[in-house]
Scaffold this motif. Sequence first.
Motif, PDB file in Angstrom:
ATOM      1  N   SER A 253     -21.988   1.273  -6.316  1.00  0.00           N
ATOM      2  CA  SER A 253     -20.761   0.473  -6.475  1.00  0.00           C
ATOM      3  C   SER A 253     -19.893   0.482  -5.223  1.00  0.00           C
ATOM      4  O   SER A 253     -18.818  -0.110  -5.203  1.00  0.00           O
ATOM      5  N   GLY A 254     -20.362   1.170  -4.189  1.00  0.00           N
ATOM      6  CA  GLY A 254     -19.610   1.226  -2.948  1.00  0.00           C
ATOM      7  C   GLY A 254     -18.552   2.309  -2.902  1.00  0.00           C
ATOM      8  O   GLY A 254     -17.760   2.373  -1.960  1.00  0.00           O
ATOM      9  N   GLN A 255     -18.517   3.183  -3.928  1.00  0.00           N
ATOM     10  CA  GLN A 255     -17.524   4.244  -3.961  1.00  0.00           C
ATOM     11  C   GLN A 255     -18.039   5.469  -3.216  1.00  0.00           C
ATOM     12  O   GLN A 255     -19.241   5.764  -3.221  1.00  0.00           O
ATOM     13  N   ALA A 256     -17.123   6.202  -2.603  1.00  0.00           N
ATOM     14  CA  ALA A 256     -17.486   7.416  -1.879  1.00  0.00           C
ATOM     15  C   ALA A 256     -17.910   8.502  -2.859  1.00  0.00           C
ATOM     16  O   ALA A 256     -17.302   8.684  -3.916  1.00  0.00           O
ATOM     17  N   THR A 257     -18.950   9.235  -2.506  1.00  0.00           N
ATOM     18  CA  THR A 257     -19.429  10.340  -3.328  1.00  0.00           C
ATOM     19  C   THR A 257     -20.252  11.267  -2.435  1.00  0.00           C
ATOM     20  O   THR A 257     -20.245  11.119  -1.210  1.00  0.00           O
ATOM     21  N   ILE A 258     -20.940  12.223  -3.048  1.00  0.00           N
ATOM     22  CA  ILE A 258     -21.876  13.077  -2.327  1.00  0.00           C
ATOM     23  C   ILE A 258     -23.169  13.137  -3.122  1.00  0.00           C
ATOM     24  O   ILE A 258     -23.226  12.700  -4.279  1.00  0.00           O
ATOM     25  N   ASP A 259     -24.212  13.686  -2.523  1.00  0.00           N
ATOM     26  CA  ASP A 259     -25.459  13.932  -3.234  1.00  0.00           C
ATOM     27  C   ASP A 259     -25.330  15.287  -3.927  1.00  0.00           C
ATOM     28  O   ASP A 259     -25.365  16.338  -3.283  1.00  0.00           O
ATOM     29  N   PHE A 260     -25.149  15.268  -5.251  1.00  0.00           N
ATOM     30  CA  PHE A 260     -24.909  16.505  -5.978  1.00  0.00           C
ATOM     31  C   PHE A 260     -26.144  17.386  -6.101  1.00  0.00           C
ATOM     32  O   PHE A 260     -26.063  18.498  -6.603  1.00  0.00           O
TER      33      PHE A 260
ATOM     34  N   ASP B  79     -27.602  18.264  -3.369  1.00  0.00           N
ATOM     35  CA  ASP B  79     -27.512  18.969  -2.091  1.00  0.00           C
ATOM     36  C   ASP B  79     -26.493  20.105  -2.227  1.00  0.00           C
ATOM     37  O   ASP B  79     -25.291  19.875  -2.320  1.00  0.00           O
ATOM     38  N   VAL B  80     -26.987  21.342  -2.246  1.00  0.00           N
ATOM     39  CA  VAL B  80     -26.109  22.495  -2.444  1.00  0.00           C
ATOM     40  C   VAL B  80     -25.055  22.580  -1.344  1.00  0.00           C
ATOM     41  O   VAL B  80     -23.895  22.925  -1.607  1.00  0.00           O
ATOM     42  N   ASP B  81     -25.428  22.250  -0.116  1.00  0.00           N
ATOM     43  CA  ASP B  81     -24.463  22.300   0.987  1.00  0.00           C
ATOM     44  C   ASP B  81     -23.349  21.265   0.796  1.00  0.00           C
ATOM     45  O   ASP B  81     -22.180  21.532   1.109  1.00  0.00           O
ATOM     46  N   ALA B  82     -23.707  20.092   0.262  1.00  0.00           N
ATOM     47  CA  ALA B  82     -22.709  19.057   0.014  1.00  0.00           C
ATOM     48  C   ALA B  82     -21.746  19.488  -1.088  1.00  0.00           C
ATOM     49  O   ALA B  82     -20.527  19.289  -0.977  1.00  0.00           O
ATOM     50  N   VAL B  83     -22.278  20.096  -2.150  1.00  0.00           N
ATOM     51  CA  VAL B  83     -21.424  20.566  -3.245  1.00  0.00           C
ATOM     52  C   VAL B  83     -20.508  21.678  -2.751  1.00  0.00           C
ATOM     53  O   VAL B  83     -19.320  21.727  -3.102  1.00  0.00           O
ATOM     54  N   ARG B  84     -21.043  22.562  -1.922  1.00  0.00           N
ATOM     55  CA  ARG B  84     -20.225  23.642  -1.379  1.00  0.00           C
ATOM     56  C   ARG B  84     -19.066  23.085  -0.539  1.00  0.00           C
ATOM     57  O   ARG B  84     -17.930  23.536  -0.650  1.00  0.00           O
ATOM     58  N   MET B  85     -19.371  22.086   0.282  1.00  0.00           N
ATOM     59  CA  MET B  85     -18.326  21.507   1.118  1.00  0.00           C
ATOM     60  C   MET B  85     -17.294  20.750   0.283  1.00  0.00           C
ATOM     61  O   MET B  85     -16.092  20.793   0.572  1.00  0.00           O
ATOM     62  N   LEU B  86     -17.746  20.065  -0.773  1.00  0.00           N
ATOM     63  CA  LEU B  86     -16.801  19.382  -1.660  1.00  0.00           C
ATOM     64  C   LEU B  86     -15.872  20.388  -2.322  1.00  0.00           C
ATOM     65  O   LEU B  86     -14.658  20.172  -2.410  1.00  0.00           O
ATOM     66  N   ASN B  87     -16.429  21.510  -2.787  1.00  0.00           N
ATOM     67  CA  ASN B  87     -15.601  22.545  -3.401  1.00  0.00           C
ATOM     68  C   ASN B  87     -14.570  23.090  -2.419  1.00  0.00           C
ATOM     69  O   ASN B  87     -13.409  23.318  -2.762  1.00  0.00           O
ATOM     70  N   ARG B  88     -15.011  23.317  -1.176  1.00  0.00           N
ATOM     71  CA  ARG B  88     -14.092  23.823  -0.160  1.00  0.00           C
ATOM     72  C   ARG B  88     -12.931  22.848   0.033  1.00  0.00           C
ATOM     73  O   ARG B  88     -11.764  23.255   0.117  1.00  0.00           O
ATOM     74  N   ALA B  89     -13.255  21.555   0.086  1.00  0.00           N
ATOM     75  CA  ALA B  89     -12.220  20.544   0.273  1.00  0.00           C
ATOM     76  C   ALA B  89     -11.277  20.475  -0.929  1.00  0.00           C
ATOM     77  O   ALA B  89     -10.053  20.359  -0.770  1.00  0.00           O
ATOM     78  N   LEU B  90     -11.828  20.542  -2.139  1.00  0.00           N
ATOM     79  CA  LEU B  90     -11.002  20.492  -3.347  1.00  0.00           C
ATOM     80  C   LEU B  90     -10.065  21.685  -3.423  1.00  0.00           C
ATOM     81  O   LEU B  90      -8.880  21.543  -3.759  1.00  0.00           O
ATOM     82  N   LEU B  91     -10.577  22.862  -3.135  1.00  0.00           N
ATOM     83  CA  LEU B  91      -9.754  24.071  -3.207  1.00  0.00           C
ATOM     84  C   LEU B  91      -8.661  24.060  -2.147  1.00  0.00           C
ATOM     85  O   LEU B  91      -7.541  24.532  -2.387  1.00  0.00           O
TER      86      LEU B  91
END
Length: 306
Positions: A38-45, A47-59
């Motif tokens: 749909s053209g929305q930003a996301t990550i490949d869930f 990918d453990v490294d991507a999830v880790r970086m998303l968590n870091r950003a959220l926190l």
Amino acid sequence: MATNTKLHPRNQHTEGYDFARLEAQTPELKAFTISNPSGQATIDFRDVDAVRMLNRALLEAHYDIDFWDIPAGYLCPPIPGRVDYIHYLADLLAGSNKREIPRGPQIKALDIGTGASLVYPLTGQHEYGWHFTGVDIDAGALKSAKKIIEFNKLPISVRQQNQQENVFRGVIKPRDRFHLTMCNPPFHGSIEKASKGTQRKWVNLGKGRSTKLNFGGQNAELWCPGGEIKFIARMIEQSLEFSNQCLWFTSLVSKKDNLQPLSRILKRARAVDYKVVDMAQGQKTSRFIAWTYMNRKQQSSFFRRD
């Protein structure tokens, strides 16, 4: 930015992930950001490294955590669903406190199996100011948790559980008082079942197959002999020994079919009150059970002793 109106109303993530804000706060996230159909930003869930970086950003963006990281191979939990547990626990405590959510460090929470990520204490202390004590049997997880605590200068305590067969024994001291205990128990009965559960999830999400466990995870984080029901049954058994020191005992329950046998165990333990609290995140429904050995008068007076 897809919304998730099924999250708890106080959850900061009901509007989904604001990648513009997250990338501004944590520029390293940009390397993992992709677009969905749909053209929305996301990550490949996957990918453990991507999830880790998303968590870091959220926190960092939502919970004022300047440093967060975990060693490779440890469970990297999704933040929105985890913090929902915290908000529903706040509602649970309000029910024992004249419908007012108690806030501040005088409210003590015990997190069983806190893990390397320390996700419940980090989010809970920010949202409500409670004092958390994290417990884990894994020395590597506690080393990671201590590093996060020390770097961010947070008033969070950690304790090591030294006996595999114990939950509360050995970590609740004679003078301790906790308003609540919480736990995300290992829900598989073996490593094989944990792997099969991950494969089913990826297939159901239409994301193919993965050889990795869901969001990483060490053995003690994902499975134990007898699985979830045996772990929680042991928790209920040991909770009797600390019935005057803890107001509410709680645990996530991943399998709805486990509620009925757990209810029977709690009746035998003569819990005064027992609740099942449903939580919905997107298409998934999760839940936790809560039990107390205190009547309404005792629950109210537990707060006045602070």
